[in-house]
Design a protein around this motif. Structure first.
Motif, PDB file in Angstrom:
ATOM      1  N   HIS A  54       0.872  -1.091   0.095  1.00 32.07           N
ATOM      2  CA  HIS A  54       0.321  -0.141   0.370  1.00 32.07           C
ATOM      3  C   HIS A  54       0.774   1.294   0.275  1.00 32.07           C
ATOM      4  O   HIS A  54       0.887   2.200  -1.050  1.00 32.07           O
ATOM      5  CB  HIS A  54      -0.817  -0.144   0.638  1.00 32.07           C
ATOM      6  CG  HIS A  54      -1.904  -1.394   1.394  1.00 32.07           C
ATOM      7  ND1 HIS A  54      -1.415  -1.871   2.072  1.00 32.07           N
ATOM      8  CD2 HIS A  54      -3.349  -1.654   0.565  1.00 32.07           C
ATOM      9  CE1 HIS A  54      -2.485  -2.919   1.981  1.00 32.07           C
ATOM     10  NE2 HIS A  54      -3.277  -3.115   1.286  1.00 32.07           N
ATOM     11  N   LYS A  79      -1.716   4.643   7.595  1.00 32.86           N
ATOM     12  CA  LYS A  79      -3.851   4.674   7.302  1.00 32.86           C
ATOM     13  C   LYS A  79      -4.406   5.711   7.129  1.00 32.86           C
ATOM     14  O   LYS A  79      -4.978   5.649   6.253  1.00 32.86           O
ATOM     15  CB  LYS A  79      -4.193   4.247   9.230  1.00 32.86           C
ATOM     16  CG  LYS A  79      -3.677   3.734  10.147  1.00 32.86           C
ATOM     17  CD  LYS A  79      -3.959   3.658  11.628  1.00 32.86           C
ATOM     18  CE  LYS A  79      -3.835   2.894  12.687  1.00 32.86           C
ATOM     19  NZ  LYS A  79      -3.508   3.001  14.037  1.00 32.86           N
ATOM     20  N   MET A  87      -3.931   4.186   3.681  1.00 34.57           N
ATOM     21  CA  MET A  87      -5.222   3.413   3.173  1.00 34.57           C
ATOM     22  C   MET A  87      -6.220   3.759   2.903  1.00 34.57           C
ATOM     23  O   MET A  87      -7.487   3.655   2.146  1.00 34.57           O
ATOM     24  CB  MET A  87      -5.238   1.699   4.199  1.00 34.57           C
ATOM     25  CG  MET A  87      -4.080   1.230   4.798  1.00 34.57           C
ATOM     26  SD  MET A  87      -4.303  -0.009   4.120  1.00 34.57           S
ATOM     27  CE  MET A  87      -5.569  -0.890   4.005  1.00 34.57           C
ATOM     28  N   GLU A 143      -9.038   4.010  -0.637  1.00 35.07           N
ATOM     29  CA  GLU A 143     -10.407   3.865  -0.693  1.00 35.07           C
ATOM     30  C   GLU A 143     -10.967   3.686  -1.695  1.00 35.07           C
ATOM     31  O   GLU A 143     -11.930   2.861  -2.296  1.00 35.07           O
ATOM     32  CB  GLU A 143     -10.904   3.907   1.081  1.00 35.07           C
ATOM     33  CG  GLU A 143     -10.216   3.193   2.104  1.00 35.07           C
ATOM     34  CD  GLU A 143     -11.234   3.799   3.513  1.00 35.07           C
ATOM     35  OE1 GLU A 143     -12.378   4.516   2.521  1.00 35.07           O
ATOM     36  OE2 GLU A 143     -11.138   2.899   4.317  1.00 35.07           O
ATOM     37  N   VAL A 172     -13.655  -1.325   0.156  1.00 35.57           N
ATOM     38  CA  VAL A 172     -12.764  -1.931   1.347  1.00 35.57           C
ATOM     39  C   VAL A 172     -11.782  -1.975   0.936  1.00 35.57           C
ATOM     40  O   VAL A 172     -10.893  -2.674   0.508  1.00 35.57           O
ATOM     41  CB  VAL A 172     -13.552  -2.945   2.019  1.00 35.57           C
ATOM     42  CG1 VAL A 172     -13.109  -3.251   3.446  1.00 35.57           C
ATOM     43  CG2 VAL A 172     -15.428  -2.254   2.026  1.00 35.57           C
ATOM     44  N   ILE A 173     -10.484  -2.112   2.624  1.00 30.85           N
ATOM     45  CA  ILE A 173      -9.437  -1.562   1.565  1.00 30.85           C
ATOM     46  C   ILE A 173      -8.419  -2.347   3.322  1.00 30.85           C
ATOM     47  O   ILE A 173      -8.918  -1.869   3.804  1.00 30.85           O
ATOM     48  CB  ILE A 173      -8.323  -0.465   1.255  1.00 30.85           C
ATOM     49  CG1 ILE A 173      -8.711  -0.028  -0.097  1.00 30.85           C
ATOM     50  CG2 ILE A 173      -6.643  -0.913   1.126  1.00 30.85           C
ATOM     51  CD1 ILE A 173      -8.270  -0.580  -1.356  1.00 30.85           C
ATOM     52  N   THR A 174      -8.158  -3.486   3.269  1.00 30.74           N
ATOM     53  CA  THR A 174      -7.422  -3.999   4.554  1.00 30.74           C
ATOM     54  C   THR A 174      -5.986  -4.036   4.722  1.00 30.74           C
ATOM     55  O   THR A 174      -5.409  -3.957   3.333  1.00 30.74           O
ATOM     56  CB  THR A 174      -8.198  -5.970   4.163  1.00 30.74           C
ATOM     57  OG1 THR A 174      -7.493  -6.688   3.026  1.00 30.74           O
ATOM     58  CG2 THR A 174      -9.628  -5.247   4.721  1.00 30.74           C
ATOM     59  N   THR A 175      -5.163  -4.158   5.136  1.00 26.59           N
ATOM     60  CA  THR A 175      -4.118  -4.233   5.249  1.00 26.59           C
ATOM     61  C   THR A 175      -2.955  -6.074   5.002  1.00 26.59           C
ATOM     62  O   THR A 175      -4.607  -6.190   5.070  1.00 26.59           O
ATOM     63  CB  THR A 175      -3.021  -4.510   6.843  1.00 26.59           C
ATOM     64  OG1 THR A 175      -4.015  -2.484   7.507  1.00 26.59           O
ATOM     65  CG2 THR A 175      -2.033  -3.788   7.042  1.00 26.59           C
ATOM     66  N   GLN A 176      -2.426  -5.815   3.894  1.00 26.50           N
ATOM     67  CA  GLN A 176      -1.872  -7.409   3.514  1.00 26.50           C
ATOM     68  C   GLN A 176      -1.764  -8.282   4.691  1.00 26.50           C
ATOM     69  O   GLN A 176      -1.086  -8.059   5.756  1.00 26.50           O
ATOM     70  CB  GLN A 176      -0.641  -7.160   2.793  1.00 26.50           C
ATOM     71  CG  GLN A 176       0.279  -6.593   3.366  1.00 26.50           C
ATOM     72  CD  GLN A 176       2.016  -5.690   2.355  1.00 26.50           C
ATOM     73  OE1 GLN A 176       1.229  -4.840   1.995  1.00 26.50           O
ATOM     74  NE2 GLN A 176       2.576  -6.608   3.160  1.00 26.50           N
ATOM     75  N   ILE A 212      -4.429 -10.220  -0.775  1.00 31.61           N
ATOM     76  CA  ILE A 212      -5.124  -8.571  -0.259  1.00 31.61           C
ATOM     77  C   ILE A 212      -6.719  -8.716  -1.311  1.00 31.61           C
ATOM     78  O   ILE A 212      -6.829  -8.914  -2.875  1.00 31.61           O
ATOM     79  CB  ILE A 212      -3.992  -7.841  -0.807  1.00 31.61           C
ATOM     80  CG1 ILE A 212      -3.078  -8.054   0.107  1.00 31.61           C
ATOM     81  CG2 ILE A 212      -4.857  -6.075  -0.809  1.00 31.61           C
ATOM     82  CD1 ILE A 212      -1.749  -6.716  -0.618  1.00 31.61           C
ATOM     83  N   LYS A 213      -7.574  -8.675  -0.601  1.00 35.03           N
ATOM     84  CA  LYS A 213      -8.716  -8.227  -0.991  1.00 35.03           C
ATOM     85  C   LYS A 213      -9.085  -6.333  -1.914  1.00 35.03           C
ATOM     86  O   LYS A 213      -8.687  -5.635  -0.865  1.00 35.03           O
ATOM     87  CB  LYS A 213      -9.734  -8.590  -0.333  1.00 35.03           C
ATOM     88  CG  LYS A 213      -9.598 -10.535  -0.210  1.00 35.03           C
ATOM     89  CD  LYS A 213     -11.329 -10.517   0.248  1.00 35.03           C
ATOM     90  CE  LYS A 213     -11.109 -12.669   0.276  1.00 35.03           C
ATOM     91  NZ  LYS A 213     -12.037 -12.687   0.975  1.00 35.03           N
TER      92      LYS A 213
END
Length: 180
Positions: free
Chosen positions: A63, A84, A87, A91, A116-120, A132-133
């Motif tokens: 990211h 953060k 991230m 979005e 929706v981004i989540t941490t790797q 990673i989704k």
């Protein structure tokens, strides 16, 4: 015998812009990172050993496009404000050519899609098969606003009584006085 010359500050207060565009500190842009997330995030997490990069290129934040010395440094980075903030910036869907054409008048406006981004995942999780989704958030606001508009129209139709006679105020005409 000249006097000591004071350095002229042409653009006072734009050091954040100067730092941003310096070549030695240049990071990847959001659209490039978005492309990496969609196409080759697995490759970037599991890179081959490269002795020239920090941590031998084994600890990479996809990211932020940064290399770290070890896993504890990378896990600490995931808790920082910088990560953060990145991230949060990822979005929204990045600016595209289609969007620029719509802005120029060759199409109708569309809001940028939220995702929706989540941490790797950690290196062990990636080896286990976790990826990673990047998921798009369904636009509930548009659906709820359309439903609310329909409810308001129905309420107006129910509240309005049907009258056949005109009210006195509507039928009364006012005469304008002519200025002399």
């Amino acid at each position: 015998m000249g006097m000591v010359q004071k350095r002229k500050k042409m653009h006072y207060g734009d050091t954040h812009l100067q730092r941003r565009w310096r070549v030695r500190n240049r990071r990847r842009d959001l659209d490039q990172i978005d492309d990496d997330l969609k196409t080759r995030s697995g490759e970037l997490i599991n890179q081959n050993v490269d002795l020239d990069k920090p941590g031998f290129a084994q600890f990479y934040c996809v990211h932020c496009a940064k290399y770290f010395i070890d896993d504890t440094a990378m896990q600490a980075h995931f808790r920082t404000k910088v990560h953060k903030r990145r991230m949060k910036a990822l979005e929204t869907e990045p600016y595209s050519i289609e969007e620029s054409e719509r802005a120029a008048g060759r199409g109708s406006f569309q809001k940028p899609k939220k995702r929706v981004i989540t941490t790797q995942p950690s290196k062990e999780d990636v080896i286990a098969g976790k990826r990673i989704k990047v998921e798009e958030v369904p636009d509930n606001n548009a659906a709820s606003s359309n439903a609310m508009e329909q409810e308001q129209v129905e309420e107006k139709e129910e509240d309005e009584p049907v009258t056949t006679t005109k009210s006195k105020k509507a039928s009364r005409k006012r005469t304008k006085k002519m200025a002399t």
